[in-house]
Design a protein around this motif. Structure first.
Motif, PDB file in Angstrom:
ATOM      1  N   UNK A 187       0.845  -1.186   0.000  1.00 36.53           N
ATOM      2  CA  UNK A 187       0.000   0.000   0.000  1.00 36.53           C
ATOM      3  C   UNK A 187       0.887   1.244   0.000  1.00 36.53           C
ATOM      4  N   UNK A 188       0.278   2.397  -0.231  1.00 36.20           N
ATOM      5  CA  UNK A 188       1.028   3.659  -0.221  1.00 36.20           C
ATOM      6  C   UNK A 188       1.784   3.829   1.092  1.00 36.20           C
ATOM      7  N   UNK A 189       1.152   3.499   2.217  1.00 30.33           N
ATOM      8  CA  UNK A 189       1.831   3.669   3.516  1.00 30.33           C
ATOM      9  C   UNK A 189       3.089   2.806   3.609  1.00 30.33           C
ATOM     10  N   UNK A 190       3.056   1.590   3.010  1.00 25.26           N
ATOM     11  CA  UNK A 190       4.224   0.707   3.024  1.00 25.26           C
ATOM     12  C   UNK A 190       5.361   1.298   2.191  1.00 25.26           C
ATOM     13  N   UNK A 199       9.139   2.636   3.326  1.00 21.70           N
ATOM     14  CA  UNK A 199      10.380   2.149   2.709  1.00 21.70           C
ATOM     15  C   UNK A 199      11.228   3.272   2.132  1.00 21.70           C
ATOM     16  N   UNK A 200      10.572   4.313   1.615  1.00 23.34           N
ATOM     17  CA  UNK A 200      11.301   5.413   0.998  1.00 23.34           C
ATOM     18  C   UNK A 200      11.585   6.564   1.964  1.00 23.34           C
ATOM     19  N   UNK A 259       4.236  10.465  -1.493  1.00 20.71           N
ATOM     20  CA  UNK A 259       4.094   9.377  -2.470  1.00 20.71           C
ATOM     21  C   UNK A 259       2.938   9.688  -3.415  1.00 20.71           C
ATOM     22  N   UNK A 260       1.836  10.196  -2.876  1.00 22.44           N
ATOM     23  CA  UNK A 260       0.705  10.582  -3.728  1.00 22.44           C
ATOM     24  C   UNK A 260       1.120  11.647  -4.738  1.00 22.44           C
ATOM     25  N   UNK A 276     -10.014  -0.581  -5.915  1.00 22.29           N
ATOM     26  CA  UNK A 276     -10.190   0.774  -5.425  1.00 22.29           C
ATOM     27  C   UNK A 276      -9.052   1.312  -4.572  1.00 22.29           C
ATOM     28  N   UNK A 277      -7.950   0.579  -4.473  1.00 22.00           N
ATOM     29  CA  UNK A 277      -6.803   1.033  -3.679  1.00 22.00           C
ATOM     30  C   UNK A 277      -5.546   1.020  -4.536  1.00 22.00           C
TER      31      UNK A 277
END
Length: 60
Positions: free
Chosen positions: A7-10, A14-15, A22-23, A39-40
């Motif tokens: 997911x975006x949070x993961x 990591x980054x 990220x968005x 939808x994700x």
């Protein structure tokens, strides 16, 4: 079986970024390859690792 999906949070973790960054990277087209699944926004772990490796390759 394929890669682990992140997911975006993961990816942000990591980054070393926040989810909003990220968005924004997705919006600008500079984020690791991703897709909308159920939808994700999802990222393949191998694409994130390749993104990191490419950044180090450019720095050399």
């Amino acid at each position: 079986m394929g890669d682990k999906l992140l997911f975006i949070r993961d990816v942000a973790e990591r980054l070393g970024r926040i989810e909003a960054q990220i968005s924004w990277m997705i919006h600008k087209g500079t984020a690791p390859k991703s897709a909308m699944i159920a939808g994700r926004r999802m990222f393949r772990e191998s694409d994130v690792e390749a993104f990191i490796e490419a950044a180090f390759a450019e720095a050399s």
